[in-house]
Design a protein around this motif. Sequence first.
Motif, mmCIF file in Angstrom:
data_model
loop_
_atom_site.group_PDB
_atom_site.id
_atom_site.type_symbol
_atom_site.label_atom_id
_atom_site.label_comp_id
_atom_site.label_asym_id
_atom_site.label_seq_id
_atom_site.Cartn_x
_atom_site.Cartn_y
_atom_site.Cartn_z
ATOM 1 N N LYS A 35 34.790 45.057 49.090
ATOM 2 C CA LYS A 35 34.192 45.637 50.316
ATOM 3 C C LYS A 35 34.260 44.796 51.835
ATOM 4 N N GLU A 36 34.607 43.934 51.406
ATOM 5 C CA GLU A 36 34.806 42.615 52.321
ATOM 6 C C GLU A 36 35.810 42.044 51.693
ATOM 7 N N ALA A 37 36.745 40.659 52.075
ATOM 8 C CA ALA A 37 37.506 39.827 51.873
ATOM 9 C C ALA A 37 36.124 39.007 50.980
ATOM 10 N N ALA A 38 37.228 38.776 49.801
ATOM 11 C CA ALA A 38 35.855 37.833 48.674
ATOM 12 C C ALA A 38 35.695 36.276 49.207
ATOM 13 N N THR A 39 34.699 35.290 49.738
ATOM 14 C CA THR A 39 34.466 34.193 49.723
ATOM 15 C C THR A 39 34.042 33.334 48.210
ATOM 16 N N ALA A 40 34.353 34.086 47.373
ATOM 17 C CA ALA A 40 34.168 33.019 45.946
ATOM 18 C C ALA A 40 33.791 33.623 44.909
ATOM 19 N N LEU A 54 40.359 41.798 44.222
ATOM 20 C CA LEU A 54 41.458 41.342 45.596
ATOM 21 C C LEU A 54 40.929 40.482 46.013
ATOM 22 N N LEU A 55 42.005 39.541 46.088
ATOM 23 C CA LEU A 55 41.832 38.492 46.546
ATOM 24 C C LEU A 55 43.334 37.410 47.122
ATOM 25 N N SER A 56 43.056 37.047 48.338
ATOM 26 C CA SER A 56 44.031 36.806 48.942
ATOM 27 C C SER A 56 45.057 35.700 48.460
ATOM 28 N N VAL A 57 43.964 34.940 47.591
ATOM 29 C CA VAL A 57 44.870 33.259 46.524
ATOM 30 C C VAL A 57 45.578 34.116 45.549
#
Length: 464
Positions: free
Chosen positions: A243-248, A416-419
Amino acid sequence: MKKKIITSILAASLIAGILAGCGNTASESNTGTEVQSAEKEQTSAAPDLSTDTTGTKITFWHSMGGVNGQAMEYLVNQFNEENEDGISVEAVYQGEYDDTINKLKSAQIGNMGADLVQIYDIGTRFMIDSGWVIPMQDLIDADGYDLSLIEPNIAAYYTVNDQLYSMPFNSSTPILYYNKGIFEKAGITEVPSSLTEIADIGDALMEQGGAGEPIAISIYGWYFEQFLCKQGLNYADNGNGRKEAATAVEFDSNGGALNILKTWKTLNEEGYIPNVGRSGSDTATTDFTSGKAAMLLGSTASLKQILEDVNGSFEVGTAYYPSVTEGENGGVSIGGASLWALNNNDEEKAAATWKFVKFLVSPESQAYWNAQTGYFPVTTAASEEPVFKENIEKYPQFQTAIDQLHDSAPEYAGALLSVFPEARQIVETEIENMINGNSTPEEAVEKMAKQINESIEDYNLLNE
């Protein structure tokens, strides 16, 4: 439409395994996260696909080596010889997946060095955030391309907010391989569908079947993610980072990770899942192909190599990827890589790139690609091609992978995860520490979550 360009150099770390959906048997390494942010404005609009492409040359970066590289070269040469649009494609092998994405990150914005690039699945969130690309959906819409031609459970991974950002190309899922001879000797007629069921038949496989170990499972972050998907649970928040970038991460709070690690730890202590090391060691595959292990978790893309290594010494069976415990009704997530169109502010190159992409995902190309590499054909009509039918007849075990894909659903597409490269290494390290007796499952989950959350926070702060 205006987009931010986020130029980031991430030192990635991923120990890849038996192809495991990553199209590469070599290790991919990364030790930390260093981000340099430079925000620029870029005007991005769908290119005019009617632009004359006569004489247009485009550059395609890929990470396919060995047999896969030969198949890629064949397809590129075929396109260059047969296309009637005056397009010439230069395919450049860039090494492993990390090599490709890191070279891309060091390129000049607007002059990326490539027009089309193959990026591994766990680079998806980064590529979306980068702003460097022409979303594949823009090209699809401009051309009126029928997206239903693409396998929906494959396209789902690369779709965010109803937009397909890249075109699936080499996709795979993990499956369970088993030694039919050992099962027959042990008197076992049904293949287990969960880790707990594997424990139930473990003694029979060793005592009556003659196996040295019931199952060989590499310590691999991709398998951890699949066990979450099988539980129908999210890896991270914000809809798995879609939905948007994950925060945790969420795997600690939803109980999914603890379920996996407690079961893995118990079965390891009971001798049913021995420690065969991380995925890059290939010990698990060797244990299976040598007849030592009765079962193996491996990628569908490994099927041909496994059959070649077994060389008829026993009959190889295939089954769906197991759940952790009985009764779980989730699905599987794909691995592999996809094709990204880069925005070099050149409509001729963009139009030519789209024509090449359509060729690569045509039924004919995908049937050939499947037969040569073992990756899924991402185009549904490929199943009607003679070469595909011949391949299934020769390797009927591959039908398992296709059935498993169709029996899954888009909601199990995975996170989907940036790291993600760093996150996978963290997961593998903590599972290994737990198996070696250095932590409890509870402690391992806590350490995983803490380290990955810190990496996510650092990335998001530097790319606000």
